[in-house]
Scaffold this motif. Structure first.
Motif, PDB file in Angstrom:
ATOM      1  N   GLU A 115     -10.227  -3.816  -6.926  1.00  0.00           N
ATOM      2  CA  GLU A 115      -9.321  -2.739  -7.334  1.00  0.00           C
ATOM      3  C   GLU A 115      -9.738  -2.155  -8.678  1.00  0.00           C
ATOM      4  O   GLU A 115      -9.595  -0.950  -8.914  1.00  0.00           O
ATOM      5  N   ASN A 165      -0.689   1.465  -9.311  1.00  0.00           N
ATOM      6  CA  ASN A 165      -1.754   0.717  -8.668  1.00  0.00           C
ATOM      7  C   ASN A 165      -1.229  -0.642  -8.210  1.00  0.00           C
ATOM      8  O   ASN A 165      -0.086  -1.008  -8.499  1.00  0.00           O
ATOM      9  N   ARG A 166      -2.062  -1.396  -7.486  1.00  0.00           N
ATOM     10  CA  ARG A 166      -1.608  -2.671  -6.911  1.00  0.00           C
ATOM     11  C   ARG A 166      -1.163  -3.671  -7.984  1.00  0.00           C
ATOM     12  O   ARG A 166      -0.184  -4.387  -7.818  1.00  0.00           O
ATOM     13  N   ASP A 172     -11.901   3.439   0.536  1.00  0.00           N
ATOM     14  CA  ASP A 172     -11.864   2.667  -0.701  1.00  0.00           C
ATOM     15  C   ASP A 172     -13.152   1.862  -0.866  1.00  0.00           C
ATOM     16  O   ASP A 172     -13.724   1.785  -1.967  1.00  0.00           O
ATOM     17  N   ARG A 175      -9.661  -7.924   1.229  1.00  0.00           N
ATOM     18  CA  ARG A 175      -9.305  -6.623   0.634  1.00  0.00           C
ATOM     19  C   ARG A 175      -8.572  -5.753   1.660  1.00  0.00           C
ATOM     20  O   ARG A 175      -7.647  -5.030   1.318  1.00  0.00           O
ATOM     21  N   TRP A 176      -8.980  -5.836   2.916  1.00  0.00           N
ATOM     22  CA  TRP A 176      -8.333  -5.054   3.974  1.00  0.00           C
ATOM     23  C   TRP A 176      -6.872  -5.472   4.130  1.00  0.00           C
ATOM     24  O   TRP A 176      -5.985  -4.629   4.288  1.00  0.00           O
ATOM     25  N   GLU A 198      -5.009  -6.506   1.895  1.00  0.00           N
ATOM     26  CA  GLU A 198      -4.273  -6.014   0.731  1.00  0.00           C
ATOM     27  C   GLU A 198      -3.950  -4.527   0.849  1.00  0.00           C
ATOM     28  O   GLU A 198      -3.263  -3.971  -0.007  1.00  0.00           O
ATOM     29  N   LEU A 232     -12.507   0.131  -7.992  1.00  0.00           N
ATOM     30  CA  LEU A 232     -12.003   1.316  -7.294  1.00  0.00           C
ATOM     31  C   LEU A 232     -11.410   2.333  -8.262  1.00  0.00           C
ATOM     32  O   LEU A 232     -11.554   3.543  -8.077  1.00  0.00           O
ATOM     33  N   ASN A 233     -10.758   1.845  -9.305  1.00  0.00           N
ATOM     34  CA  ASN A 233     -10.103   2.723 -10.273  1.00  0.00           C
ATOM     35  C   ASN A 233     -10.938   2.971 -11.526  1.00  0.00           C
ATOM     36  O   ASN A 233     -10.460   3.566 -12.484  1.00  0.00           O
ATOM     37  N   ARG A 252       0.835  -1.195   0.000  1.00  0.00           N
ATOM     38  CA  ARG A 252       0.000   0.000   0.000  1.00  0.00           C
ATOM     39  C   ARG A 252       0.881   1.260   0.000  1.00  0.00           C
ATOM     40  O   ARG A 252       0.547   2.273  -0.636  1.00  0.00           O
ATOM     41  N   PHE A 294      -6.392  -1.997   1.419  1.00  0.00           N
ATOM     42  CA  PHE A 294      -7.504  -1.098   1.138  1.00  0.00           C
ATOM     43  C   PHE A 294      -8.195  -0.719   2.452  1.00  0.00           C
ATOM     44  O   PHE A 294      -8.235  -1.511   3.392  1.00  0.00           O
ATOM     45  N   ARG A 295      -8.740   0.503   2.504  1.00  0.00           N
ATOM     46  CA  ARG A 295      -9.337   0.997   3.731  1.00  0.00           C
ATOM     47  C   ARG A 295     -10.767   1.487   3.515  1.00  0.00           C
ATOM     48  O   ARG A 295     -11.311   1.386   2.422  1.00  0.00           O
TER      49      ARG A 295
END
Length: 252
Positions: free
Chosen positions: A233, A57-58, A200, A191-192, A194, A236-237, A48, A196-197
């Motif tokens: 993700e 990005n990831r 997100d 996801r957390w 990874e 998200l993007n 992150r 992400f919060r």
């Protein structure tokens, strides 16, 4: 005290570097000069943080880590989020008592003992002298590290706002999901972990609710397993765009 990392001018003429893409050169420089770097070349660097500092990005971060591991330049340990620059010792060794003392202290704080063992092996290979008497390399230290990592994971789970995320989804999409369902918690936790919060999760919910809520076919997919699954993700993007003739093109 100010902290600096020096890059030799011959870096740009190095055969390996010359063959790298601009993206790879930038990432390689980042790994050697970011604020988390250490004198021993082993340090904790969550993905992150890499995303935030590089702007990648990831997916790109994962791709570049894998690529440099294949090149034999780094090793990344997922459980402890630690990275080791494999040739750091060879090109950055400073034979002074003050520096070796600093390195010993850093090694004592490394969580993944496999990296410590590898560091010492490389020191011997290059003929560098370092006293390892004060460094615990045994099974007891390994068990201690595993316990610390497990405690960190348990603490992270306690801090995951399951209820707030699901309440936001229910309010936005007009649903009645429960935050206590194991399947739902598993998706959110994945996801957390990874990186992400909460913001997100809210953004994904907002994006897909706006896109799917009034669509009779797609509204059924406003559910935790879809929104917080492997395409999280991507959602998200996602850029806002006109609706296409095929409502399923963003699902699969």
């Amino acid at each position: 005290m100010a902290k600096y990392r020096q890059v030799h001018v011959e870096f740009w003429q190095d055969g390996f570097v010359l063959d790298l893409t601009p993206e790879e050169k930038y990432f390689y420089l980042y790994l050697m000069t970011n604020s988390k770097t250490s004198q021993c070349g082993i340090y904790e660097l969550p993905k992150r943080i890499m995303e935030t500092e590089t702007g990648y990005n990831r997916e790109t971060v994962d791709k570049l880590i894998h690529r440099f591991e294949e090149y034999g330049k780094i090793s990344y340990h997922e459980p402890t989020r630690e990275i080791m620059i494999l040739n750091w010792t060879k090109f950055n060794w400073i034979n002074s008592p003050k520096v070796t003392s600093l390195i010993k202290k850093e090694l004592e704080n490394v969580k993944y003992q496999g990296f410590v063992q590898l560091f010492i092996t490389k020191c011997k290979e290059y003929g560098y002298g370092i006293d390892t008497v004060g460094i615990d390399l045994g099974e007891e230290r390994e068990i201690e590290i595993e316990r610390e990592v497990e405690e960190e994971r348990e603490e992270e789970v306690k801090n995951i706002p399951f209820s707030e995320i699901i309440d936001y989804l229910n309010s936005s999409a007009g649903k009645k999901y429960k935050s206590s369902t194991n399947k739902t918690k598993t998706c959110i936790k994945a996801r957390w972990n990874e990186g992400f919060r909460l913001d997100d999760f809210k953004k994904v919910i907002d994006t897909k609710t706006t896109e799917w809520k009034t669509d009779s076919k797609m509204s059924q997919y406003l559910r935790p397993e879809t929104l917080f699954g492997n395409k999280f993700e991507g959602y998200l993007n996602q850029q806002t765009k006109p609706k296409t003739d095929d409502p399923y093109d963003q699902l699969f």
